[in-house]
Design a protein around this motif. Structure first.
Motif, PDB file in Angstrom:
ATOM      1  N   LEU A  28      -3.770   3.595  -0.817  1.00 15.20           N
ATOM      2  CA  LEU A  28      -3.995   2.573  -2.079  1.00 15.20           C
ATOM      3  C   LEU A  28      -3.317   1.567  -2.371  1.00 15.20           C
ATOM      4  CD1 LEU A  28      -5.606   2.504  -4.767  1.00 15.20           C
ATOM      5  CD2 LEU A  28      -3.792   4.023  -5.901  1.00 15.20           C
ATOM      6  N   CYS A  29      -3.706   0.373  -2.782  1.00 10.11           N
ATOM      7  CA  CYS A  29      -2.785  -0.829  -2.760  1.00 10.11           C
ATOM      8  C   CYS A  29      -2.221  -0.758  -4.356  1.00 10.11           C
ATOM      9  CB  CYS A  29      -4.007  -2.079  -2.883  1.00 10.11           C
ATOM     10  SG  CYS A  29      -3.275  -3.646  -3.222  1.00 10.11           S
ATOM     11  N   SER A  30      -0.938  -1.118  -4.351  1.00  4.45           N
ATOM     12  CA  SER A  30      -0.288  -0.895  -5.633  1.00  4.45           C
ATOM     13  C   SER A  30       0.411  -2.526  -5.988  1.00  4.45           C
ATOM     14  CB  SER A  30       1.000  -0.133  -5.470  1.00  4.45           C
ATOM     15  OG  SER A  30       1.939  -0.642  -4.396  1.00  4.45           O
TER      16      SER A  30
ATOM     17  N   TYR B 261       0.925  -1.142  -0.033  1.00  9.03           N
ATOM     18  CA  TYR B 261      -0.054   0.034   0.254  1.00  9.03           C
ATOM     19  C   TYR B 261       0.807   1.098   0.001  1.00  9.03           C
ATOM     20  CZ  TYR B 261      -3.970  -3.067   1.394  1.00  9.03           C
ATOM     21  OH  TYR B 261      -4.899  -3.876   1.232  1.00  9.03           O
TER      22      TYR B 261
ATOM     23  N   GLU C  13      -8.405   0.357  -1.065  1.00 10.63           N
ATOM     24  CA  GLU C  13      -8.114   1.714  -0.863  1.00 10.63           C
ATOM     25  C   GLU C  13      -8.989   2.215   0.054  1.00 10.63           C
ATOM     26  OE1 GLU C  13      -8.815   5.720  -3.566  1.00 10.63           O
ATOM     27  OE2 GLU C  13      -8.906   3.836  -4.652  1.00 10.63           O
TER      28      GLU C  13
ATOM     29  N   CYS D 241     -13.715  -3.505  -7.705  1.00 15.02           N
ATOM     30  CA  CYS D 241     -13.889  -3.269  -6.131  1.00 15.02           C
ATOM     31  C   CYS D 241     -15.225  -2.300  -6.105  1.00 15.02           C
ATOM     32  CB  CYS D 241     -12.819  -2.089  -5.641  1.00 15.02           C
ATOM     33  SG  CYS D 241     -11.080  -2.960  -5.590  1.00 15.02           S
TER      34      CYS D 241
ATOM     35  N   TRP E 166     -12.813   1.141  -0.541  1.00 15.74           N
ATOM     36  CA  TRP E 166     -13.045   0.278  -1.733  1.00 15.74           C
ATOM     37  C   TRP E 166     -12.520  -0.982  -1.564  1.00 15.74           C
ATOM     38  CZ3 TRP E 166     -15.840   2.337  -5.859  1.00 15.74           C
ATOM     39  CH2 TRP E 166     -16.047   3.602  -5.847  1.00 15.74           C
TER      40      TRP E 166
ATOM     41  N   SER F 287     -12.681  -5.531  -2.499  1.00 17.53           N
ATOM     42  CA  SER F 287     -12.744  -6.603  -3.557  1.00 17.53           C
ATOM     43  C   SER F 287     -13.173  -7.887  -2.903  1.00 17.53           C
ATOM     44  CB  SER F 287     -11.793  -6.718  -4.553  1.00 17.53           C
ATOM     45  OG  SER F 287     -11.772  -7.662  -5.335  1.00 17.53           O
TER      46      SER F 287
ATOM     47  N   LYS G  42     -15.251   0.202  -9.037  1.00 17.77           N
ATOM     48  CA  LYS G  42     -14.179   0.770 -10.002  1.00 17.77           C
ATOM     49  C   LYS G  42     -13.041  -0.512  -9.880  1.00 17.77           C
ATOM     50  CE  LYS G  42     -11.638   3.281  -6.768  1.00 17.77           C
ATOM     51  NZ  LYS G  42     -10.932   4.805  -6.490  1.00 17.77           N
ATOM     52  N   GLN G  43     -12.110  -0.312 -11.084  1.00 14.41           N
ATOM     53  CA  GLN G  43     -11.077  -1.542 -10.963  1.00 14.41           C
ATOM     54  C   GLN G  43      -9.890  -0.767 -10.504  1.00 14.41           C
ATOM     55  OE1 GLN G  43     -10.905  -4.420 -12.716  1.00 14.41           O
ATOM     56  NE2 GLN G  43     -13.348  -4.093 -12.667  1.00 14.41           N
ATOM     57  N   ILE G  44      -9.313  -1.509  -9.516  1.00 15.23           N
ATOM     58  CA  ILE G  44      -7.960  -1.159  -8.694  1.00 15.23           C
ATOM     59  C   ILE G  44      -6.953  -2.579  -9.184  1.00 15.23           C
ATOM     60  CG2 ILE G  44      -6.558  -0.954  -6.590  1.00 15.23           C
ATOM     61  CD1 ILE G  44      -9.196   0.277  -5.532  1.00 15.23           C
TER      62      ILE G  44
END
Length: 299
Positions: free
Chosen positions: A240-242, A29, A231, A153, A208, A210, A146-148
């Motif tokens: 935010l997860c990377s 993150y 997120e 998510c 957010w 998943s 939304k997409q992450i």
């Protein structure tokens, strides 16, 4: 034939149970906190625009961190990724204290099954082991998606009590509040740096998550959603997860820290607040002192 089907079914159940037991993942993150602009603060007139810019840049870097979350079905550990210091950076002791106020430092262990957490913190040269119940957030499930990182998510929101010892929650006071606090008398007014900010009672959390990663986990002390939280935003800080790695060959041991004086979150907060008030009072007589000293404003 019936025996064969029975044994096959039994083996399938055992295999599934073992797979759940061995399930483990890792998520990286990136945490970024919005740094206050010097224009939002009643600054010392001796500070030049160049000095203000340098201060803002240093504060911005201090508020950008990388964390790693290792998790299984019921437990997790969340820890800041260690970075090499560059020449001229703050010393280790100061960095540890700053990190403890800015969402870093120590290992944050969560057990969502037992609904407890353990985190080791260092403050003013003393080590504490905070053990308490996980905060229960009343999540409001939203339909927005939304997409992450390739994962779908879903949005969820909640209202959370602001931690009094997490300085990321500090908000600059608006102009009217500053005017009221600055004193009505004309002449020279001494203003403490900390008087420019206030701690809200509550903050709105937007998360957010998943369901494709079916664990009741997330960064820091966030949990309670039907999927990994990728997120989270509280108005000033975004986490935010990377990167995500599931079921890696090498397993990580997930266990709480044992070092430090055991203390509840409430008692730890009271200890920190008391010491910070003492330091603040000590600094009130120093003009322009760093970290909370009063600033002289001429009118």
């Amino acid at each position: 034939m019936k025996k064969a089907i029975y044994y096959m079914s039994l083996m399938l159940v055992i295999t599934q149970m073992q797979a759940q037991k061995d399930f483990q993942g890792m998520a990286v993150y990136e945490s970024k906190t919005q740094a206050p602009k010097m224009g939002e603060i009643r600054a010392n007139r001796e500070i030049t625009p160049e000095m203000q810019k340098n201060m803002e840049e240093r504060m911005k870097k201090m508020l950008e961190k990388t964390f790693v979350l290792n998790f299984d079905k019921s437990t997790s550990i969340y820890k800041e990724e260690e970075k090499l210091e560059t020449p001229g950076q703050q010393g280790g002791a100061m960095r540890v204290m700053v990190n403890s106020f800015m969402g870093g430092g120590g290992t944050f262990y969560k057990d969502v099954k037992a609904k407890t957490y353990t985190v080791d913190k260092e403050f003013m040269g003393k080590e504490f082991l905070v053990i308490d119940s996980l905060p229960k957030l009343n999540w409001k499930m939203e339909s927005e998606t939304k997409q992450i990182g390739g994962y779908t998510c879903y949005k969820a929101t909640a209202v959370k009590e602001a931690s009094k010892t997490d300085f990321r929650n500090l908000r600059p006071k608006n102009k009217e509040e500053k005017k009221d606090d600055s004193g009505k008398a004309s002449g020279e007014t001494k203003t403490n740096f900390a008087d420019n900010f206030e701690m809200p009672k509550e903050i709105i959390i937007t998360a957010w998550y998943s369901p494709e990663i079916p664990v009741n986990q997330g960064p820091e002390n966030y949990w309670g959603l039907p999927g990994l939280i990728l997120e989270v935003n509280d108005g000033r800080t975004t986490i935010l997860c990377s990167k995500i790695v599931l079921n890696a060959k090498d397993k990580i041991e997930i266990k709480p820290s044992k070092k430090g004086k055991v203390i509840s979150q409430k008692d730890y907060d009271e200890t920190v607040i008391k010491k910070m008030e003492e330091l603040r009072e000590m600094n009130r007589g120093r003009e322009g002192g760093p970290g909370g000293g009063p600033v002289l404003i001429r009118r």
